[in-house]
Design an enzyme around this catalytic site. Sequence first.
Site, short mmCIF file in Angstrom:
data_model
loop_
_atom_site.label_atom_id
_atom_site.label_comp_id
_atom_site.label_asym_id
_atom_site.label_seq_id
_atom_site.Cartn_x
_atom_site.Cartn_y
_atom_site.Cartn_z
N ARG A 128 11.35 -13.75 8.50
CA ARG A 128 10.91 -14.64 9.58
C ARG A 128 11.02 -16.08 9.08
O ARG A 128 10.45 -16.42 8.04
CB ARG A 128 9.46 -14.31 9.94
CG ARG A 128 8.82 -15.29 10.88
CD ARG A 128 7.39 -14.91 11.26
NE ARG A 128 6.85 -15.94 12.11
CZ ARG A 128 5.79 -16.70 11.83
NH1 ARG A 128 5.09 -16.50 10.72
NH2 ARG A 128 5.42 -17.65 12.65
N HIS A 175 7.29 -24.25 14.34
CA HIS A 175 6.29 -24.11 13.28
C HIS A 175 5.86 -25.53 12.88
O HIS A 175 6.11 -25.99 11.77
CB HIS A 175 6.88 -23.32 12.10
CG HIS A 175 5.86 -22.73 11.17
ND1 HIS A 175 5.83 -21.39 10.85
CD2 HIS A 175 4.84 -23.29 10.47
CE1 HIS A 175 4.83 -21.16 9.99
NE2 HIS A 175 4.23 -22.30 9.74
N GLU A 232 1.08 -20.29 15.38
CA GLU A 232 -0.30 -20.77 15.27
C GLU A 232 -0.56 -22.04 16.08
O GLU A 232 -0.83 -23.11 15.51
CB GLU A 232 -0.66 -21.00 13.80
CG GLU A 232 -0.52 -19.76 12.94
CD GLU A 232 -1.13 -19.91 11.54
OE1 GLU A 232 -1.60 -21.02 11.21
OE2 GLU A 232 -1.14 -18.93 10.80
N ASN A 289 -1.27 -13.63 12.59
CA ASN A 289 -1.32 -14.19 11.24
C ASN A 289 -2.77 -14.10 10.78
O ASN A 289 -3.68 -14.53 11.50
CB ASN A 289 -0.91 -15.67 11.23
CG ASN A 289 0.54 -15.88 11.63
OD1 ASN A 289 1.27 -14.92 11.87
ND2 ASN A 289 0.96 -17.12 11.67
N TYR A 318 -5.53 -14.50 7.31
CA TYR A 318 -5.82 -14.81 5.90
C TYR A 318 -7.25 -14.48 5.51
O TYR A 318 -7.50 -13.90 4.47
CB TYR A 318 -5.51 -16.29 5.62
CG TYR A 318 -4.02 -16.57 5.68
CD1 TYR A 318 -3.22 -16.38 4.57
CD2 TYR A 318 -3.42 -16.95 6.87
CE1 TYR A 318 -1.84 -16.58 4.63
CE2 TYR A 318 -2.04 -17.15 6.95
CZ TYR A 318 -1.26 -16.96 5.82
OH TYR A 318 0.10 -17.13 5.89
N GLU A 347 2.14 -13.10 9.39
CA GLU A 347 1.82 -13.79 8.14
C GLU A 347 0.58 -13.16 7.53
O GLU A 347 -0.39 -12.88 8.24
CB GLU A 347 1.49 -15.28 8.34
CG GLU A 347 2.68 -16.15 8.57
CD GLU A 347 2.29 -17.63 8.69
OE1 GLU A 347 1.30 -18.06 8.06
OE2 GLU A 347 2.99 -18.34 9.43
#
Length: 476
Positions: free
Chosen positions: A81, A125, A170, A299, A301, A376
Amino acid sequence: MPEPVTPVTFPPAFLWGAATSAYQIEGAVREDGRTPSIWDTFSHTPGKTAGGETGDIAVEHYHRYRDDVALMAELGLTAYRFSISWSRVQPTGRGPAVQRGLDFYRNLVDELLAHGIKPAVTLYHWDLPQELEDAGGWPERDTALRFAEYAQIVGDALGDRVEQWITLNEPWCSAFLGYGSGVHAPGRTDPAASLRAAHHLNLAHGLGTSALRATMPARNSVAVSLNSSVVRPLSQDPADLAAARRIDDLANGVFHGPMLHGAYPETLLTATSSVTDWSYVLDGDLAAINQPLDALGLNYYTPTLVSAAAASADGPRADGHGASSFSPWPGADDVAFHQTPGERTEMGWTIDPTGLHDLIMRYSGEAPGLPLYVTENGAAYDDKPDPDGRVHDPERIAYLHGHLSAVRQAIADGADVRGYYLWSLMDNFEWAYGYGKRFGAVYVDYATQARTPKSSALWYRQAARTGTLPPVTAVE
Ligand code: FCB
């Protein structure tokens, strides 16, 4: 979570990917007709990035892409990606495209396909052409119309060979870090502008999706990558639950509401009414945004932990990407953010794979029937080569093992997860943190640009080749 699935084996068609973005890796910022984006301007503004670092050179991927693709193939990746630099293909953000810019991406795609790696293109992005910011940027409606034109240009150029498309990466960061807390480009700190930006990013997604569909073969898949937060209340106290609801609306509902359900949450409109009147949501916008999608990118984290707080409370802001005295949460000054307990990565982000499981299960319910991708997930550590030149990163292996196990568990629990993109293929320019935070599975020596796969890359290769997670000690 229920009993873990063992051994941790994935469906045969599961994609084993890695992700990057244009400004973080390409460099070559003044070559072949590219003009500045908001990130060029921002990173060159004193005080905006750690050490004044910029993406001018980054990891020279623009010139090294052939070697980088060969490396991806050696690492057994089945998908990659990457994002397109808007100002490389359409320098002023409007009007005709620059062929050399498009050629770069066409060559990159052809190289990937020749190595059996599936390309996934992200159109945006975070690197808006500076000229569009000068004309008002995302708070202005025209930027969404410009994005649709850009989507059509790229769709025309690559739609015959790229099947997987992602409109925005995002949008929360673009809107609320870019125009709210100001830790990201363009660095504005205006709560009303950040909500206007969110709406016009939504509109860009909808119009961009329609533009792609009008120009591309029907077999192609169109998605969006959201950094949907897993928002947890500090306690079951009604005030804390209400705080979590507020942040959930501002982190998630503001995007998935219109994109997936065709409406902004009523609770969001009420909670932000002192900041904005939402009059820029015109008739027809919600229908334009609510396009049927083929997949959804998530995504993830770390989770977000919140409570109610007195208006003066000054807890850490859960914006993740840098500190600011301006909030990225418009209308939520009375919410306090807390550090989730547990071990943390070099970013200070708590490691909690249960968050990824919860996120996937939530969106399985929010978008029934829509295939999901983890677009991600990854961790920064202070990696250094040993005297023998090898880079050992057992913490990253543990992080990947934990999060991939959570993905597998979600599949066992009924979620349709089709692939995983590790962030990131290689160390790169980590926005406001500059080059200090290393997220790569491949180590980059910034002085020589030499690439060295870390132990985690070798571990991931074994996972990709066998479809089963190796033990964390497999490649020590
Ligand atoms: C995500 C961004 C990506 C990178 C990782 C660490 O929010 O999409 O570019 O910065 O965080």
